[in-house]
Each structure stands twice: as C-alpha cells, then as structure tokens.
Design a protein around this motif. Structure first.
Motif, PDB file in Angstrom:
ATOM      1  N   SER A   1       0.601  -0.805  -0.076  1.00 45.01           N
ATOM      2  CA  SER A   1       0.051  -0.015  -0.362  1.00 45.01           C
ATOM      3  C   SER A   1       0.537   1.437  -0.040  1.00 45.01           C
ATOM      4  O   SER A   1       0.663   2.144  -0.710  1.00 45.01           O
ATOM      5  CB  SER A   1      -0.858  -0.030   1.234  1.00 45.01           C
ATOM      6  N   GLU A   2       2.206   1.189   1.021  1.00 43.44           N
ATOM      7  CA  GLU A   2       2.262   2.416   0.894  1.00 43.44           C
ATOM      8  C   GLU A   2       3.390   2.377  -0.515  1.00 43.44           C
ATOM      9  O   GLU A   2       2.904   3.998  -1.301  1.00 43.44           O
ATOM     10  CB  GLU A   2       4.104   1.849   1.567  1.00 43.44           C
ATOM     11  N   GLU A   3       4.095   1.618  -0.843  1.00 41.41           N
ATOM     12  CA  GLU A   3       4.696   1.615  -2.730  1.00 41.41           C
ATOM     13  C   GLU A   3       3.192   2.868  -4.201  1.00 41.41           C
ATOM     14  O   GLU A   3       3.363   2.952  -4.397  1.00 41.41           O
ATOM     15  CB  GLU A   3       4.845   0.255  -2.833  1.00 41.41           C
ATOM     16  N   LEU A   4       2.090   1.810  -3.164  1.00 48.34           N
ATOM     17  CA  LEU A   4       1.068   2.468  -4.014  1.00 48.34           C
ATOM     18  C   LEU A   4       0.224   3.436  -4.106  1.00 48.34           C
ATOM     19  O   LEU A   4       0.523   3.967  -5.493  1.00 48.34           O
ATOM     20  CB  LEU A   4      -0.071   1.441  -4.202  1.00 48.34           C
ATOM     21  N   LYS A   5       1.087   3.742  -3.248  1.00 53.28           N
ATOM     22  CA  LYS A   5       0.408   5.574  -2.338  1.00 53.28           C
ATOM     23  C   LYS A   5       1.685   6.355  -3.349  1.00 53.28           C
ATOM     24  O   LYS A   5       1.378   6.823  -3.917  1.00 53.28           O
ATOM     25  CB  LYS A   5       0.190   6.096  -1.331  1.00 53.28           C
ATOM     26  N   ASN A   6       2.684   5.928  -2.789  1.00 56.19           N
ATOM     27  CA  ASN A   6       3.512   6.806  -3.526  1.00 56.19           C
ATOM     28  C   ASN A   6       3.937   6.219  -4.855  1.00 56.19           C
ATOM     29  O   ASN A   6       4.225   7.663  -5.753  1.00 56.19           O
ATOM     30  CB  ASN A   6       5.338   5.941  -3.355  1.00 56.19           C
ATOM     31  N   LEU A   7       3.719   5.528  -5.639  1.00 53.45           N
ATOM     32  CA  LEU A   7       3.947   5.012  -6.725  1.00 53.45           C
ATOM     33  C   LEU A   7       2.868   6.179  -7.766  1.00 53.45           C
ATOM     34  O   LEU A   7       3.068   6.637  -8.781  1.00 53.45           O
ATOM     35  CB  LEU A   7       3.642   4.159  -7.420  1.00 53.45           C
ATOM     36  N   LYS A   8       1.571   6.138  -7.081  1.00 54.90           N
ATOM     37  CA  LYS A   8       0.625   7.466  -7.604  1.00 54.90           C
ATOM     38  C   LYS A   8       1.036   8.541  -7.721  1.00 54.90           C
ATOM     39  O   LYS A   8       0.592   9.202  -8.905  1.00 54.90           O
ATOM     40  CB  LYS A   8      -0.687   6.956  -6.997  1.00 54.90           C
ATOM     41  N   ASN A   9       1.161   9.024  -6.715  1.00 53.44           N
ATOM     42  CA  ASN A   9       1.682  10.316  -6.175  1.00 53.44           C
ATOM     43  C   ASN A   9       2.659  10.606  -7.521  1.00 53.44           C
ATOM     44  O   ASN A   9       2.854  12.335  -8.405  1.00 53.44           O
ATOM     45  CB  ASN A   9       1.735  10.706  -5.426  1.00 53.44           C
TER      46      ASN A   9
ATOM     47  N   VAL B   1       2.630  13.711 -15.140  1.00 53.56           N
ATOM     48  CA  VAL B   1       1.742  14.388 -15.985  1.00 53.56           C
ATOM     49  C   VAL B   1       0.759  15.420 -15.990  1.00 53.56           C
ATOM     50  O   VAL B   1      -0.311  15.709 -16.372  1.00 53.56           O
ATOM     51  CB  VAL B   1       0.651  13.047 -16.221  1.00 53.56           C
ATOM     52  N   GLY B   2       1.687  16.593 -14.425  1.00 53.38           N
ATOM     53  CA  GLY B   2       1.096  17.498 -13.886  1.00 53.38           C
ATOM     54  C   GLY B   2      -0.112  17.612 -13.730  1.00 53.38           C
ATOM     55  O   GLY B   2      -0.641  18.679 -13.259  1.00 53.38           O
ATOM     56  N   LEU B   3      -0.348  16.600 -13.680  1.00 56.38           N
ATOM     57  CA  LEU B   3      -1.179  16.280 -12.077  1.00 56.38           C
ATOM     58  C   LEU B   3      -0.974  16.855 -10.465  1.00 56.38           C
ATOM     59  O   LEU B   3      -0.188  15.729 -10.129  1.00 56.38           O
ATOM     60  CB  LEU B   3      -2.445  15.373 -11.590  1.00 56.38           C
ATOM     61  N   PRO B   4      -1.974  16.954  -9.476  1.00 54.98           N
ATOM     62  CA  PRO B   4      -1.520  17.194  -8.410  1.00 54.98           C
ATOM     63  C   PRO B   4      -1.379  15.758  -7.389  1.00 54.98           C
ATOM     64  O   PRO B   4      -2.390  15.078  -8.259  1.00 54.98           O
ATOM     65  CB  PRO B   4      -2.678  18.701  -8.153  1.00 54.98           C
ATOM     66  N   PRO B   5      -1.216  15.694  -6.914  1.00 56.59           N
ATOM     67  CA  PRO B   5      -1.217  14.041  -5.609  1.00 56.59           C
ATOM     68  C   PRO B   5      -2.487  14.312  -5.529  1.00 56.59           C
ATOM     69  O   PRO B   5      -2.607  15.198  -4.777  1.00 56.59           O
ATOM     70  CB  PRO B   5       0.090  14.150  -4.665  1.00 56.59           C
ATOM     71  N   ALA B   6      -3.966  12.758  -4.879  1.00 54.19           N
ATOM     72  CA  ALA B   6      -4.078  12.308  -4.589  1.00 54.19           C
ATOM     73  C   ALA B   6      -4.904  13.040  -3.124  1.00 54.19           C
ATOM     74  O   ALA B   6      -4.123  13.148  -2.262  1.00 54.19           O
ATOM     75  CB  ALA B   6      -4.557  10.829  -4.828  1.00 54.19           C
TER      76      ALA B   6
END
Lengths: 224, 851
Positions: free
Chosen positions: B241-249, B255-260
């Motif tokens: 889960s930790e890795e998922l969160k970091n990877l997603k952000n 691509v220029g989106l702010p983090p979740a």
C-alpha cells in the motif's frame, strides 16, 4: 614503422600453428585495455603452465572479484580442450550419467528443469551455460569491476565445472593424465578454488594435490 | 446471532505479522513432518562428521555446511537430493530443535535464509521445483485423483523453503540493518526479472501451476502454498500500500496532476465505525427501554418524526440516531461512556461517529471581493465535518453547465466549459464551487491519450513512459496471453474455498494437501481436523483476495486499460455473484471464527514441551484467542474488489441490484469496522437510486451512515429517485465498447490480435521504451473491426511502406475492364504514344534508395 615499445598481439596471416601467440610478454602496468587482466593471465599461463603460484598471484591493487571472474573465464576456455579430447571416449552410451565415484551422480543444471544428462552432454551443457552466464551483462556488466550480488554465482559455476574433472579422472584416466601433464589445469583449478574459498574441500574429489596421500584421500571419500 | 458490541480492533495492512504468516504456511496435518526434517539434518551431520550443533558453529563452518548442501541438492538420486532439501528446510525453519524460544527460532530462520540466498541457492530451488512439477505431471499416476497429502510431499518441501525465503525478505522493514536492506533490494530485483534458469517470471510460473491445478491436469498440487507464494511474490515485486500511494502520486506528478488529496487507508484509520442498522423488532425493544429514562423521551419522539425529514436535518438525525443506538446497547465500551458524558452536557448535539459535528450550512457570501476567500473557508469547514473532500469530475461540470445553459439560454455549447455568458450569479457560484473541487484522475488522462493516439498514431507517444519500465508492466505483459485463464482459475479456487460451498459439488478439490494419511478417529483428532480444514479454506481465501486486489490496484495506476481488462475478465467469470455469495452468510460470525489452535501452530509445536492435546484444552485455547487477522482482511479485500469492479459502470451496478445485494450488504454492515463499512456503504450508495422509495424510507440509518462515511460527490443525487432510467439495452453495448477500447490498447502496445487470444504476442523490445514505434513496423496484424472510427489509420495501411520497386509493381495482377479492352487503341494513343519517356533515366533512379 612500429615503435619498439608497442607490442602487436596478433597472429598474422599464414602463421604456423606452433608459432601461435608468440608475442613478447608485457608488464601489467603497460597494458592499456579493459582486458588487461585476461591478457596477464594468459601471458602467465603461456610462459609456464606449471607455475601455478605465479599464475594465481594477482597484481598490486587488483580487485579480487574481477580476478576470480577472469580466472574462471580462463578455466572454462581451457576446459574446452579437455572436453574435445573426452569426446572420443566419453560416449553417451558408455557414460550414461554424470558421475565421478559411486554416489556422486549429478543433475545437469543448465536446463529449465534439471535433467540427468549423459556425461558428455553434461560437460557440453555446463561449459555452454557457464560461458553464457559469465558473458551475461546483466550479472557481469564490466570486466574491471564486479557487482557484489554476482560473486555468489562464481561459486556455483565452479562446483558444476569441477565435476568434469572428477568424471574425467575416474572414468577416462588416460585422457585426464595426458591433458593434466601438459596443462596442469586440474591442479591449478584446485588451488584456485581453495585459495579463494569457492568450494569446500570435501567436494574436491580428484586427488591432485598430495600424490603421497592419494590412496588415503580416495578411501576417505569413498566412505562419505 | 451475537450482536457485535464494540468496534473490531483491526488495522488494515498488506499482510499479517511475519510469525503468523509463517504459521499459516503449515497446516496442522503437516506437523508430523517437522521431525523428519530434523532427522535428515542430523543424519547429514553424522555423515559429514559434524560434531557441533548448529548454534555453536561459527560463520565459516555454517557456510561450509550450506555449501555441502548446495552440492547435495544437485545429486541425481532422488532420496539423497531430498534428504538435502529436508535439511535445508530445517535450516530455513530456524533449527528449531536447538531453540528455546520463538524469538530465537525466528532469528535463526532469518540468518539461515540470508545464508542460503547468498550462496545462490534460490535459482536452483526454482529449478528443482520445476523438476518436481514436471516429474509429477509426467508420472503415470498423475491423472489418478490424489488421496491425501502424501501425494504432494516433495512439492511441499520445496515450496516451504521458497516461501520461507520470500516471506523473510518480505518482513524486512525499516528497522533492519543496511546489509539486510541491501540483500532485500537484490532479492526484489531478482524476482522482478525472469529467473535465470527458467527465463520466466516466478509469478508467471506460479500462475501457470494454478491453471494446471484448476484444469485438472495436476490435482495433487499443494494449491494453498502456491497461492501464498504467488501473493508474496507479487507483494514484494510490485509493492504494498505504501508503494502504491507513492507510485500513484509520482505518476500523477509526472503528467502534471497534483497528488491525490486523501489516502483511503489513512483516513479510515481515524474514522469510527457506524452503529449497525437495527432491525425493526429490536427498535421496538429499544423504545420500551427508553421510555423509562426521562432524558431520552424527547429524543425518541424526535426519532419517529425523523423518518420524513432526513434530507433537511441530516447531521442532527445521524447524531441522535446514533446516540439512540448507543444507549440501547448498554455496552461497556468507552465510546458509549463518552457519549453519555456528552449526553449530560447538551442533549441536542450528540456525536455518533466521534468527530467534530458538522458546521452549520454556510451562508451565501455578500461581498464579491471576499467571495473567493470565503469560499475557501467554506471548503475547509465542510471538510472538517466529513472525513472526505468532495470530488467533481469533468463530466459532472459538463452536465451541470448543459443543464443550466438549456434552462437559461436555450441551447448548449458542447465541449465548452468556459463560456458562462448569460448564466445567473447563483449558477456561476455553483460552477465555481464545482471547479474548486475538480479532481482529474490519472485514468482520465490515460483514456484521453489513448483516443488521441488512435487518431494521430504517428505523432503522439505514450502519456508517460515511466510506467512502461515498472514491474507491474512486465508482469502484465507476461500475463497477457493467458490472462483470462489465470483469472478463471483464481475464481474457481475462491469458489471452492468459500464457506458456503459444499466440497463434493466443486470442480476443484482444494483439500488434498490437508488430508492426513489416516482419517481422524478420536474426538480430539476430528476437532483438530475440522479446525484445520476451515483454517485451510480461510487462508486460501486470504491469498486469492489479496492477489486480486494487488493486481487491480497496481494495474490501475499503470494503465487504466490494463485494469479494465483484468476487471472485465473477472466480471465475465462471474466474480460479482461469487463475492455476493460469499457475503451471503453471517459475516460477523465468519470474521470472529477462531479456526486456530495456537498450541500447535508452527513454531510453537516444535519448541518446548508439548502439552497433551485434549478436547478441553482445544476448546479453551480456541476461546482465549483473539479473532484471527486473516478473515477480516479477506472480507475487506473482497468488498474492495467488488467496488473496483462496479464503480462508474451502470451495467455492473445493475447486476448488483438484480442479484438483490442490498439485504446482503446491509447484513454485512453489522461488522463494526470503519474501513469495511465504508466499502459496503459505497456499494449501497451506488445502488440507492434504484432500490425504490420504500427501501430508502425504511433504511434511513443506512442512508445517514452513507452520508457520514462516504465521500460526497457534488451534484450527485444518489439518494433520490430521479432519473431512474436504466436503459438495459445499453449494458451489452457498454461492455463491448469497453472491450473494443481494451483491445485497441493491446493492439497498439503489445501487437496482439484480439480475435485470437491464444496467440502470444511477440513481446516488444523493452529497451526502445516506445511501444508505438513497433506497431509502425508494418507487422501490424491488428484486426479491429469493432471500433472503426478510431483505428481507421491502422486500417488504411498507412504503416506499410509504399511499394515502388518496379519489378513487383509490374508483376501485380490487374483486371482490365471490358470498356478498356474494347478501346485500348485509343488509350494507347492518348497515354503512351504521345509521350516520350526516357526509360533509362527512370530505371536508373529506381535503383537507388533515395527514390
């Protein structure tokens, strides 16, 4: 006009077989190439194949991992000559399994699922597999430095390659003796793996080092 | 049925504690085999003249021993080889005979695993596993139905060793030493690449073993161990889960989106569970009890009036309803004590969920200049009351604008979000609020880019090339040829392991590895056996649910169409009714069922003095334990999977309605755990619109729990019965167009032809990193008749080079028309004899390459 200090390590066209590799020695410091270690080793071997200490002595400041790696490469290359000689005698019908003494029958690990290959196939597959592994840039990307994670691979290669010596000694004695007298390869290999702790001595079943206690070690191993 | 009284103490994590995971690897029927490992080890010690015990050996001696084992496991004779493997397993199990405590065993186990790995034994072990698999498949009694665990002993030994290694590496956390972390990195890297000996990913090998098990060619495989190993391999290579969160952000930032804005796991940890909806009969009792107490009378009156006023006073309703629940239960939990204290203070503003009560509805700002600042404050204050920030999609803004424009102007300007002329101020204020909460998901951008790439295949490239080199990408690529089979296999096993299934009717028999040689005779033995069977099934469910949720989450951030493909395969394989069937039982009972006997768990069963197992001892030990971690983990995973499959998809939401999932989900709400309830409430929210007014009227408490716990989408009218057209004719079309999009994506990236899924694609060159180039090489065999608009470029053969070799052009067969044949002389005169062509010059030019 060639400058006298520059040594051309080439076999020119039309050279006779006995004159192969007949260039003068070069000191290690003067060698200016990424393959300097290999050159040095081959040079030492050519000078005197029986002077094992000299061959195995690394130059000053040499990275030990690379030294071991280069030697292992050289062993695989030299073993090809033994394999070629074995081909005449070691037929698949004669030596159906890769075995040295009674209990040491081995699987050939060069396949996806290990198989019980006949001895000559084991020899070929293992040497092929070893060269593929040693040439694999994923594990050995450089000839001058070594990845720490790849050092463990050297040990397993040594173990598998050693069995070729074992089989030759116990089953094709004459070929082995003839080869050993000219190249001293098994002795060099044994001293090499002992010096760098790549194999445990229980697995060194060819009694090459101490000819006086040859019978003693042979009986010890057959009890194991 | 016991009513849960207090909140379940459970923190969601990627896996259980290391000790529990190792214990769950072994079933109770295997406990007799631990001694055999020890015996083999001791035999080898005698053979090799080893006098010392393992713990008294120094590092060199231990390395020497492991090396001798390296040689032993490569021997041709099976008995000798397996003796070596058993000794190796004994080492990996921590040399338990020399241990006095469990901590000692764990530290030896870890140390030995590192030693084994450093000697390079891991690839050898995989090789030996493959060898065992092959010999067992080729043996004449492979087809014979396996009778008991002895049919899989060899496989189990090897799998135990490999799993122990993977699990030890998985358990290395931040407190480890630097060397250990370095080794872990190395191990991760090794697993992420194809194994050197088999040339395929370990995960893929295990998937294939699973399909073989399911299609009947290998019924003797120890499937629980295979699935556990597959789970841990995926966990360690792809990340938790930790890795998922970091990877997603990270991907979002690329691509220029702010983090979740918020992370589900973090927020649910601080949320309090809602009280379960009380059944009608119980409400009556509650009311009777309340009448005795003065304080509560006012509130009970309020409650009966509440039913019709819910929409207006949502916060208060929720709070007082909750308070009523608390009072009625009369439990000793501290939560109730706290609310009772607050009760004394003020009777109106009761807090149910435990956070600050929602602030009053913000008034319309008057001063234009301060409008934005105040709007910000509004946003803050709303979020203080509810746990989630509201989100808005582009689609919602478009719909809002369309509606407003039609109403005030009379026509709509499609695809225009900025023209606001002619719209009144309140509408503009609403638009501003919507835009403030706009959330653009990574998937949206990926979908957009896919569409653009189909239109302009030669000029655009991938949205982001970083995910192309991720472990998730390589796993997907390798899984792609047989992905449907893998998903079907996993679901078959899940079905067989579900508690509501009967063993005899199932197509796969998962019990084989648990069955002992002799069926249990005594009462104690049967009790132990029954517990073992249930435990076995629970662990399998845990592994399958964890694998599925990990795959879905990782593929989603990698590329939306990978996720869509996997979820579609799952959906076609009937995953939705399967999960609903799983929940169609007393979930709370399932969660608290304690199918564990701590006394005989590994390693407790081999360390120290073993007490005599009697029936009383068994019952006592079962009662004393806390409920196991795994069951609620599986339930949360399953409900998350169901959410992921159905979110935003009308066709699948209607499946939920058709399968009558609402009562099943309501019953599931009885489990008082915030995270679990959140996902169940999300499912109910999706369907609330279609369940009818009557249902909504009688389930006010559920609806208020949804309001308080689930993220609110502005302009979402989920709780109203508006616009209930379901358009059932659209559902198939929806799925088919999704399928077309997925296959277009595969075509582009992996060069596969969708109509023949069995053909494996030649995997594109990873080093170029630019997969779209490969499809330009003229080997485009993509057959995509379904989506003409977007693949016309491919169909128009613009990728094939122009044929300007005169020999081949001249050799093409050409049909002459009748008219031409009749009038060819005229044509010749007009087209040929009139002009002088310098043939030598022409032919000379075509010989070169710069034509």
């Amino acid at each position: 006009m060639t400058v006298s200090s520059r040594i051309l390590r080439r076999n020119p066209k039309g050279i006779k077989g006995i004159e192969f590799y007949d260039w003068p020695d070069e000191s290690f410091e003067d060698m200016d190439s990424t393959l300097a270690v290999q050159q040095l080793i081959q040079q030492s071997i050519k000078r005197d194949p029986s002077n094992i200490d000299e061959i195995l002595k690394p130059p000053e400041g040499q990275d030990e991992g690379t030294w071991k790696y280069e030697h292992l490469r050289q062993f695989c290359m030299d073993l090809n000559k033994l394999a070629v000689k074995l081909q005449t005698e070691c037929l698949p019908s004669a030596c159906v399994q890769m075995t040295a003494t009674e209990q040491w029958i081995f699987l050939c690990a060069a396949h996806k699922t290990p198989k019980e290959c006949p001895a000559i196939d084991y020899t070929r597959h293992t040497l092929d597999g070893a060269s593929c592994l040693l040439n694999n840039t994923k594990y050995f990307p450089s000839r001058v430095t070594m990845k720490e994670s790849s050092v463990s691979k050297l040990g397993s290669v040594c173990r598998r390659v050693y069995r070729i010596f074992g089989h030759a000694y116990f089953h094709h004695r004459s070929i082995f003796d003839e080869f050993e007298n000219s190249s001293h390869l098994c002795k060099r290999f044994t001293i090499f793996v002992t010096k760098y702790n790549l194999m445990s001595k229980e697995h060194l079943i060819v009694p090459i080092l101490k000819p006086e206690s040859e019978t003693a070690t042979a009986t010890e191993e057959s009890e194991a | 049925m016991a009513q849960p009284e207090c909140e379940l103490d459970f923190v969601y994590a990627d896996c259980d504690t290391h000790a529990n995971e190792i214990a769950e690897l072994y079933s109770y029927t295997e406990s007799c085999e631990f001694e055999l490992n020890k015996t083999s080890f001791e035999d080898l010690c005698d053979e090799w003249n080893v006098k010392k015990s393992w713990s008294s050996m120094d590092s060199n001696e231990k390395n020497w021993f492991v090396e001798r084992l390296c040689e032993t496991v490569e021997l041709g004779k099976k008995e000798l080889r397996f003796k070596g493997l058993q000794a190796l397993l004994y080492l990996a199990q921590g040399v338990f005979n020399e241990c006095w405590s469990i901590e000692e065993q764990q530290s030896y186990s870890k140390e030995n695993v590192f030693r084994i790995y450093e000697k390079g034994l891991f690839p050898t072990l995989i090789q030996l596993l493959m060898m065992e698999v092959e010999t067992s498949l080729n043996s004449p009694d492979a087809r014979r139905p396996p009778s008991n665990k002895n049919d899989s002993t060899d496989l189990r030994i090897i799998l135990n060793i490999i799993y122990t290694i993977v699990e030890v590496f998985n358990s290395i956390n931040d407190q480890a030493t630097n060397e250990e972390k370095k080794l872990q990195e190395q191990f991760k890297e090794e697993l992420t690449q194809p194994i050197s000996t088999t040339n395929e990913l370990l995960a893929l090998t295990l998937f294939q073993m699973t399909t073989k098990f399911c299609n009947g060619s290998a019924p003797h495989f120890p499937i629980k161990k295979i699935l556990l190993l597959l789970w841990k391999t995926i966990l360690i290579t792809l990340g938790g889960s930790e890795e998922l969160k970091n990877l997603k952000n990270y991907y979002r930032s690329r691509v220029g989106l702010p983090p979740a804005p918020d992370d589900t796991l973090e927020i649910t940890r601080t949320m309090r569970a809602a009280s379960p909806p009380v059944a009608a009969s119980e409400t009556f009792d509650v009311q009777l009890r309340k009448i005795k107490l003065n304080k509560r009378r006012m509130i009970s009156k309020q409650e009966s009036l509440m039913a019709d006023d819910m929409m207006n006073d949502m916060e208060e309703t929720g709070e007082t309803n909750g308070e009523v629940e608390q009072a009625a239960e009369a439990s000793e939990s501290s939560e109730v004590e706290r609310t009772e204290e607050m009760n004394d203070k003020n009777s109106e503003e009761k807090v149910d969920i435990g956070y600050v009560p929602a602030s009053p509805r913000p008034s319309t700002p008057v001063n234009k200049a301060d409008e934005d600042a105040e709007a910000d404050c509004e946003v803050q204050s709303i979020s203080k009351g509810l746990p989630w920030m509201p989100k808005v999609r582009h689609k919602d803004i478009d719909a809002f604008l369309e509606q407003a424009r039609i109403k005030f102007i009379g026509f709509n300007i499609p695809q225009n979000r900025t023209t606001i002329a002619g719209l009144p101020d309140p509408i503009l204020e609403g638009l501003r609020t919507l835009q403030k909460h706009l959330y653009i998901s990574l998937s949206e951008l990926q979908i957009q880019r896919e569409e653009e790439m189909a239109k302009y295949p030669l000029t655009l490239e991938e949205l982001d090339t970083k995910p192309l080199s991720s472990p998730a990408e390589s796993l997907y690529e390798n899984m792609l040829p047989s992905l449907p089979q893998y998903m079907i296999a996993l679901l078959k096993i899940l079905l067989a392991a579900a508690p509501t299934s009967k063993a005899k009717t199932e197509s796969v028999n998962i019990m084989c590895e648990v069955l002992p040689e002799n069926m249990p005779m005594t009462v104690v033995q049967s009790m132990k056996f029954g517990t073992d069977i249930n435990r076995h099934k629970e662990i399998i469910i845990k592994a399958v649910s964890a694998i599925l949720i990990l795959l879905l989450k990782h593929f989603k951030i990698n590329n939306i169409y990978q996720f869509e493909n996997v979820s579609q395969q799952l959906m076609f394989a009937n995953c939705i009714p399967l999960i609903l069937k799983f929940f169609n039982q007393n979930i709370f009972q399932y969660i608290i069922s304690r199918n564990n006997i701590a006394l005989i768990d590994f390693p407790a069963c081999v360390i120290g003095v073993q007490p005599e197992i009697t029936a009383e001892l068994l019952e006592m030990s079962v009662k004393e334990q806390p409920y196991p971690w795994r069951n609620i983990f599986s339930c949360i995973n399953m409900v998350r999977i169901l959410n992921k499959l159905t979110k935003w998809k009308m066709s699948r939401i209607m499946m939920l309605v058709v399968f009558k999932s609402a009562p099943i989900l309501k019953r599931a709400l009885r489990v008082r755990h915030a995270m679990f309830q959140l996902y169940v409430l999300k499912l109910l929210k999706m369907q609330a619109k279609y369940l009818g007014r009557q249902w909504r009227k009688s389930n006010m408490k559920t609806l208020s729990a949804i309001y308080q716990m689930v993220r609110h989408r502005l302009t979402d009218d989920w709780a109203f019965g508006n616009d209930m057209e379901t358009r059932p004719w659209d559902f198939q079309g929806e799925e088919f167009s999704l399928q077309a999009n997925i296959s277009r994506f595969h075509c582009r990236r992996y060069n596969t032809s969708q109509s023949l899924p069995g053909i494996p694609s030649h995997l594109p060159n990873q080093q170029t990193g630019n997969h779209s180039i490969n499809s330009m090489n003229g080997h485009n065999s993509c057959n995509n008749p379904l989506n003409d608009n977007y693949s016309y470029a491919a169909q128009m053969d613009i990728f094939k080079p122009v044929d300007n070799n005169y020999a081949s052009v001249l050799s093409k067969q050409f049909q002459l028309t009748e008219e031409f044949k009749n009038n060819y002389e005229l044509w010749l005169q007009r087209e040929v004899f009139q002009f002088n062509i310098d043939w030598d010059l022409l032919l000379e030019q075509t010989n070169t390459s710069n034509m």
